[in-house]
Motif scaffolding. Structure first.
Motif, mmCIF file in Angstrom:
data_model
loop_
_atom_site.group_PDB
_atom_site.id
_atom_site.type_symbol
_atom_site.label_atom_id
_atom_site.label_comp_id
_atom_site.label_asym_id
_atom_site.label_seq_id
_atom_site.Cartn_x
_atom_site.Cartn_y
_atom_site.Cartn_z
ATOM 1 N N THR A 1 -10.152 -3.483 2.382
ATOM 2 C CA THR A 1 -9.561 -4.445 1.462
ATOM 3 C C THR A 1 -9.565 -3.872 0.051
ATOM 4 O OG1 THR A 1 -9.613 -6.758 0.733
ATOM 5 C CG2 THR A 1 -11.739 -5.635 1.007
ATOM 6 N N ARG A 2 -9.035 -4.645 -0.902
ATOM 7 C CA ARG A 2 -9.006 -4.254 -2.303
ATOM 8 C C ARG A 2 -9.674 -5.343 -3.126
ATOM 9 N NH1 ARG A 2 -2.724 -2.415 -2.371
ATOM 10 N NH2 ARG A 2 -2.444 -4.635 -2.749
ATOM 11 N N ASN B 1 -7.331 1.258 -1.715
ATOM 12 C CA ASN B 1 -7.242 1.577 -3.141
ATOM 13 C C ASN B 1 -7.895 2.916 -3.466
ATOM 14 O OD1 ASN B 1 -9.781 0.521 -2.534
ATOM 15 N ND2 ASN B 1 -10.128 -0.198 -4.619
ATOM 16 N N ARG B 2 -8.007 3.795 -2.460
ATOM 17 C CA ARG B 2 -8.584 5.114 -2.713
ATOM 18 C C ARG B 2 -7.624 5.931 -3.595
ATOM 19 N NH1 ARG B 2 -7.262 5.375 3.069
ATOM 20 N NH2 ARG B 2 -5.520 6.817 3.422
ATOM 21 N N SER C 1 -2.272 0.980 -5.683
ATOM 22 C CA SER C 1 -3.318 -0.049 -5.734
ATOM 23 C C SER C 1 -2.855 -1.220 -6.564
ATOM 24 C CB SER C 1 -4.591 0.542 -6.349
ATOM 25 O OG SER C 1 -4.333 1.036 -7.642
ATOM 26 N N ILE D 1 0.819 -1.219 0.000
ATOM 27 C CA ILE D 1 0.000 0.000 0.000
ATOM 28 C C ILE D 1 0.848 1.262 0.000
ATOM 29 C CG2 ILE D 1 -1.968 -1.133 1.103
ATOM 30 C CD1 ILE D 1 -1.097 0.169 3.742
ATOM 31 N N ALA E 1 -10.324 3.199 2.388
ATOM 32 C CA ALA E 1 -9.968 2.098 1.497
ATOM 33 C C ALA E 1 -8.500 2.159 1.061
ATOM 34 C CB ALA E 1 -10.864 2.122 0.259
ATOM 35 N N ASN F 1 -14.930 4.370 1.638
ATOM 36 C CA ASN F 1 -14.007 4.855 0.611
ATOM 37 C C ASN F 1 -12.919 5.744 1.185
ATOM 38 O OD1 ASN F 1 -15.289 3.502 -1.473
ATOM 39 N ND2 ASN F 1 -16.615 5.229 -1.991
#
Length: 375
Positions: A315-316, A369-370, A375, A214, A367, A364
């Motif tokens: 999570t992603r 993967n924001r 990501s 990350i 998250a 979000n």
């Protein structure tokens, strides 16, 4: 060993998540050290404040207040918070920064008020009057009993059936047949979900699982203690200047001081930097009447950040059953109730708690993967 969830990391993040998750799932908490909370969690400045620059982190702090002030019956044998207050001072040319701080505090519902030079000197008499003009006081800032909080989380998690394993460093993580297998010297764990709460080692654990990191970077902060001369400073507030060149905070009969540094370092045990100690002492002595000389003690701790300085919880799409709880940036103690609750909600398929949603926090926002993060 079978479990619903394996939590990797036995600091405050992992312990708080274990407490909230174990209410609805079978949890195993894994810590590679002999004891829990040895790194960032054991080296905290022990302050509750919502005067935090990062937006989501600030809202999570405010969402944590009610739990820390009024924990569940029997959660801890003593009060977790004690009054302190937080004073930030600045010069006339720094008023815009003080106004931003005031707005951040009041924007999440915290109490804040401006103080003039005279009131600031009454609150913290060691300030040099010619070095500042006014300040912002956060009366609701508190001291946190960090050890009592950590032990309460662990005691509650164990009472809920969670297993806590120390000397359990993770050597490998595999995915197969819809399960995760986490391999440690204390035994292998077969589980449906993994929560990566490994602090500075979060990206290392992520790579063991075959996933993309990350982008977390540990930062060292050096601090020291010293004795005030001829005064009882035990009831003074935590104080810093608005450009954050130093802070001082009472701790028992002594004071904690710091340059408020954040130096990027590899994950690992960290030690105080003598130059940072010396610069911190110089900065404090410039703005106060303290004559520190040789500090009583000095130490360093880790503060872990992702790119936008807000925490990661979630999570992603490409990480089935693998979750992160990371990037608390030195605020992991004071945000641990809200982030522990958020981790439990997201992993168990629930909505975020009402208190967090009322402050505008969404999944979000947390998250991994924001936008802006790897990501």
């Amino acid at each position: 060993m079978q479990a619903d969830i394996a939590i990797i990391g036995g600091g405050m993040a992992g312990a708080s998540a274990a407490y909230f998750l174990s209410r609805g799932a079978a949890v195993v908490l894994l810590e590679r050290e002999e004891a829990l909370g040895l790194h960032s969690s054991g080296r905290s400045s022990e302050q509750f404040t919502v005067g935090i620059g990062a937006d989501t982190m600030r809202r999570l702090a405010q969402a944590s207040r009610s739990f820390l002030e009024r924990p569940p019956e029997g959660f801890a044998p003593i009060r977790l918070l004690s009054p302190r207050g937080c004073l930030t001072v600045g010069r006339t040319d720094q008023q815009a920064s003080l106004q931003r701080l005031h707005g951040r505090l009041t924007g999440v519902g915290a109490e804040a008020r401006y103080v003039d030079r005279n009131e600031a000197l009454q609150l913290f008499p060691a300030l040099r009057a010619d070095r500042f003009d006014s300040g912002v006081l956060e009366p609701g800032a508190m001291d946190i009993d960090v050890n009592a909080l950590l032990q309460a989380y662990l005691r509650g998690a164990k009472a809920n059936g969670a297993k806590v394993l120390t000397n359990a460093s993770v050597s490998a993580i595999e995915r197969g047949s819809g399960k995760w297998r986490v391999m440690t010297p204390a035994g292998d764990i077969s589980c449906s979900m993994v929560l990566n709460a490994a602090g500075a080692w979060v990206d290392e654990i992520t790579r063991l699982a075959g996933l993309e990191p990350i982008g977390l970077t540990p930062h060292r902060r050096t601090a020291f203690t010293f004795l005030p001369t001829g005064v009882d400073a035990s009831r003074w507030p935590h104080v810093s200047n608005v450009d954050y060149r130093w802070y001082v905070s009472p701790r028992g009969d002594s004071l904690v001081g710091s340059l408020a540094d954040a130096v990027p370092v590899p994950p690992g045990d960290v030690y105080p930097d003598d130059l940072d100690v010396a610069q911190g002492i110089e900065n404090i002595e410039q703005d106060t009447t303290f004559e520190i000389g040789r500090p009583l003690s000095k130490w360093a701790g880790l503060r872990n950040f992702v790119a936008d300085k807000n925490p990661v919880c979630g999570t992603r799409p490409n990480a089935d059953g693998f979750f992160w709880l990371a990037g608390q940036g030195g605020c992991g103690i004071l945000t641990s109730p809200a982030l522990g609750q958020a981790a439990a909600a997201l992993m168990l398929g629930h909505e975020l708690p009402d208190e967090q949603r009322a402050l505008g926090i969404t999944p979000n926002d947390l998250a991994p993967n924001r936008p802006g993060l790897m990501s």
